[in-house]
Scaffold this motif. Structure first.
Motif, PDB file in Angstrom:
ATOM      1  N   ASP A   1       9.230  14.480 -10.079  1.00  0.00           N
ATOM      2  CA  ASP A   1       9.194  13.346 -10.999  1.00  0.00           C
ATOM      3  C   ASP A   1      10.532  12.634 -11.169  1.00  0.00           C
ATOM      4  O   ASP A   1      10.573  11.417 -11.107  1.00  0.00           O
ATOM      5  N   PRO A   2      11.644  13.342 -11.347  1.00  0.00           N
ATOM      6  CA  PRO A   2      12.896  12.608 -11.557  1.00  0.00           C
ATOM      7  C   PRO A   2      13.452  11.943 -10.293  1.00  0.00           C
ATOM      8  O   PRO A   2      14.348  11.117 -10.374  1.00  0.00           O
ATOM      9  N   LYS A   3      12.920  12.285  -9.145  1.00  0.00           N
ATOM     10  CA  LYS A   3      13.416  11.700  -7.900  1.00  0.00           C
ATOM     11  C   LYS A   3      12.980  10.247  -7.791  1.00  0.00           C
ATOM     12  O   LYS A   3      11.974   9.844  -8.362  1.00  0.00           O
ATOM     13  N   PRO A   4      13.709   9.430  -7.032  1.00  0.00           N
ATOM     14  CA  PRO A   4      13.335   8.019  -6.891  1.00  0.00           C
ATOM     15  C   PRO A   4      11.932   7.854  -6.308  1.00  0.00           C
ATOM     16  O   PRO A   4      11.425   8.719  -5.606  1.00  0.00           O
ATOM     17  N   ALA A   5      11.339   6.716  -6.614  1.00  0.00           N
ATOM     18  CA  ALA A   5      10.034   6.390  -6.045  1.00  0.00           C
ATOM     19  C   ALA A   5      10.165   6.263  -4.532  1.00  0.00           C
ATOM     20  O   ALA A   5      11.243   5.968  -4.011  1.00  0.00           O
ATOM     21  N   SER A   6       9.082   6.473  -3.844  1.00  0.00           N
ATOM     22  CA  SER A   6       9.076   6.315  -2.396  1.00  0.00           C
ATOM     23  C   SER A   6       9.443   4.879  -2.030  1.00  0.00           C
ATOM     24  O   SER A   6       9.089   3.935  -2.726  1.00  0.00           O
ATOM     25  N   SER A   7      10.151   4.742  -0.933  1.00  0.00           N
ATOM     26  CA  SER A   7      10.454   3.400  -0.425  1.00  0.00           C
ATOM     27  C   SER A   7       9.709   3.148   0.889  1.00  0.00           C
ATOM     28  O   SER A   7       9.948   2.152   1.556  1.00  0.00           O
ATOM     29  N   SER A   8       8.806   4.055   1.220  1.00  0.00           N
ATOM     30  CA  SER A   8       8.028   3.935   2.454  1.00  0.00           C
ATOM     31  C   SER A   8       6.898   2.929   2.299  1.00  0.00           C
ATOM     32  O   SER A   8       6.470   2.626   1.191  1.00  0.00           O
ATOM     33  N   ARG A   9       6.424   2.447   3.435  1.00  0.00           N
ATOM     34  CA  ARG A   9       5.258   1.568   3.448  1.00  0.00           C
ATOM     35  C   ARG A   9       4.003   2.405   3.627  1.00  0.00           C
ATOM     36  O   ARG A   9       4.048   3.497   4.178  1.00  0.00           O
ATOM     37  N   ILE A  10       2.893   1.864   3.206  1.00  0.00           N
ATOM     38  CA  ILE A  10       1.609   2.527   3.401  1.00  0.00           C
ATOM     39  C   ILE A  10       1.164   2.231   4.831  1.00  0.00           C
ATOM     40  O   ILE A  10       1.050   1.066   5.211  1.00  0.00           O
ATOM     41  N   PRO A  11       0.939   3.254   5.653  1.00  0.00           N
ATOM     42  CA  PRO A  11       0.547   3.010   7.043  1.00  0.00           C
ATOM     43  C   PRO A  11      -0.772   2.250   7.152  1.00  0.00           C
ATOM     44  O   PRO A  11      -1.695   2.477   6.380  1.00  0.00           O
ATOM     45  N   LYS A  12      -0.831   1.349   8.132  1.00  0.00           N
ATOM     46  CA  LYS A  12      -2.052   0.601   8.449  1.00  0.00           C
ATOM     47  C   LYS A  12      -2.652  -0.085   7.224  1.00  0.00           C
ATOM     48  O   LYS A  12      -3.869  -0.153   7.058  1.00  0.00           O
ATOM     49  N   PHE A  13      -1.808  -0.584   6.335  1.00  0.00           N
ATOM     50  CA  PHE A  13      -2.284  -1.230   5.117  1.00  0.00           C
ATOM     51  C   PHE A  13      -1.493  -2.504   4.893  1.00  0.00           C
ATOM     52  O   PHE A  13      -0.272  -2.479   4.888  1.00  0.00           O
ATOM     53  N   THR A  14      -2.202  -3.588   4.768  1.00  0.00           N
ATOM     54  CA  THR A  14      -1.538  -4.829   4.388  1.00  0.00           C
ATOM     55  C   THR A  14      -2.003  -5.175   2.995  1.00  0.00           C
ATOM     56  O   THR A  14      -3.189  -5.130   2.688  1.00  0.00           O
ATOM     57  N   SER A  15      -1.042  -5.454   2.175  1.00  0.00           N
ATOM     58  CA  SER A  15      -1.333  -5.674   0.776  1.00  0.00           C
ATOM     59  C   SER A  15      -0.992  -7.098   0.376  1.00  0.00           C
ATOM     60  O   SER A  15       0.161  -7.429   0.220  1.00  0.00           O
ATOM     61  N   PRO A  16      -1.999  -7.943   0.255  1.00  0.00           N
ATOM     62  CA  PRO A  16      -1.706  -9.296  -0.205  1.00  0.00           C
ATOM     63  C   PRO A  16      -1.278  -9.253  -1.666  1.00  0.00           C
ATOM     64  O   PRO A  16      -1.690  -8.372  -2.409  1.00  0.00           O
ATOM     65  N   ALA A  17      -0.436 -10.181  -2.045  1.00  0.00           N
ATOM     66  CA  ALA A  17      -0.048 -10.266  -3.452  1.00  0.00           C
ATOM     67  C   ALA A  17      -1.279 -10.602  -4.274  1.00  0.00           C
ATOM     68  O   ALA A  17      -2.261 -11.139  -3.759  1.00  0.00           O
ATOM     69  N   PRO A  18      -1.258 -10.274  -5.552  1.00  0.00           N
ATOM     70  CA  PRO A  18      -2.400 -10.617  -6.405  1.00  0.00           C
ATOM     71  C   PRO A  18      -2.752 -12.098  -6.333  1.00  0.00           C
ATOM     72  O   PRO A  18      -1.884 -12.934  -6.076  1.00  0.00           O
ATOM     73  N   GLU A  19      -4.016 -12.361  -6.549  1.00  0.00           N
ATOM     74  CA  GLU A  19      -4.514 -13.735  -6.459  1.00  0.00           C
ATOM     75  C   GLU A  19      -3.873 -14.624  -7.515  1.00  0.00           C
ATOM     76  O   GLU A  19      -3.643 -14.189  -8.632  1.00  0.00           O
ATOM     77  N   LYS A  20      -3.556 -15.841  -7.121  1.00  0.00           N
ATOM     78  CA  LYS A  20      -3.030 -16.826  -8.073  1.00  0.00           C
ATOM     79  C   LYS A  20      -4.160 -17.751  -8.439  1.00  0.00           C
ATOM     80  O   LYS A  20      -4.867 -18.261  -7.583  1.00  0.00           O
ATOM     81  N   ASN A  21      -4.330 -17.966  -9.713  1.00  0.00           N
ATOM     82  CA  ASN A  21      -5.411 -18.853 -10.176  1.00  0.00           C
ATOM     83  C   ASN A  21      -4.828 -20.036 -10.908  1.00  0.00           C
ATOM     84  O   ASN A  21      -3.838 -20.091 -11.442  1.00  0.00           O
TER      85      ASN A  21
END
Length: 175
Positions: free
Chosen positions: A155-175
């Protein structure tokens, strides 16, 4: 003064200190949002498929409906979901700060894929790849026991800085 009144402030302080350390750095990918911009409240309204089968796709959040928690911005599909989140953010946020539940069981922090999810005992867990989901689901209870034991030191260690393999994440939709 009663013994209870003397003990209560110390007990309350201990509880506050213990629970404040439960949330470490949230995993945030290139979108800049927790859970890759997916609505964490919406998972709890989706039908959950049986172990060994794929879950429904996560629901995208909107860039204009957000809330901050645990050092990250969460996006929501509706104002109602945002309001539900704000009543108890810890109840909806992914466990292990959005890191892969199986990765934590094995002693590391790797990203959680928001489309590889499962709710167990009212808590949202993410995993990193479909292969990992298979390993995690072979013994969910045992893996959660390992995860909980490992999380204390991770828990006290930094968050992962890795990417999720084979996953493209579009930013949330803008309305």
């Amino acid at each position: 003064m009663s013994r209870f009144s003397l003990m209560f402030p110390a007990t309350a302080a201990a509880i506050i200190l213990a629970t404040s350390g439960l949330a470490g750095p949230q995993y945030v990918d290139g979108t800049g949002y927790a859970a890759s911009g997916h609505d964490v409240v919406a998972y709890f309204d989706l039908a959950q498929n049986p172990v060994g089968t794929d879950q429904l796709a996560a629901v995208a959040g909107r860039a204009d409906i957000t809330a901050d928690y645990n050092g990250a911005t969460f996006a929501f599909a509706s104002a109602e979901n945002r309001a539900r989140f704000l009543t108890d953010p810890a109840a909806f946020a992914p466990q292990y700060d959005g890191h892969c539940a199986y990765g934590v069981a094995k002693g590391g922090k790797v990203p959680g894929n928001p489309n590889l999810w499962r709710i167990v005992d009212g808590k949202l867990y993410l995993n990193i790849t479909t292969d990992v989901v298979g390993f995690w689901e072979e013994d969910i209870s045992g893996n959660l026991t390992s995860s909980e034991a490992n999380w204390v030191s991770l828990d006290p260690k930094p968050a992962s800085s890795s990417r999720i393999p084979k996953f493209t994440s579009p930013a949330p939709e803008k309305n």
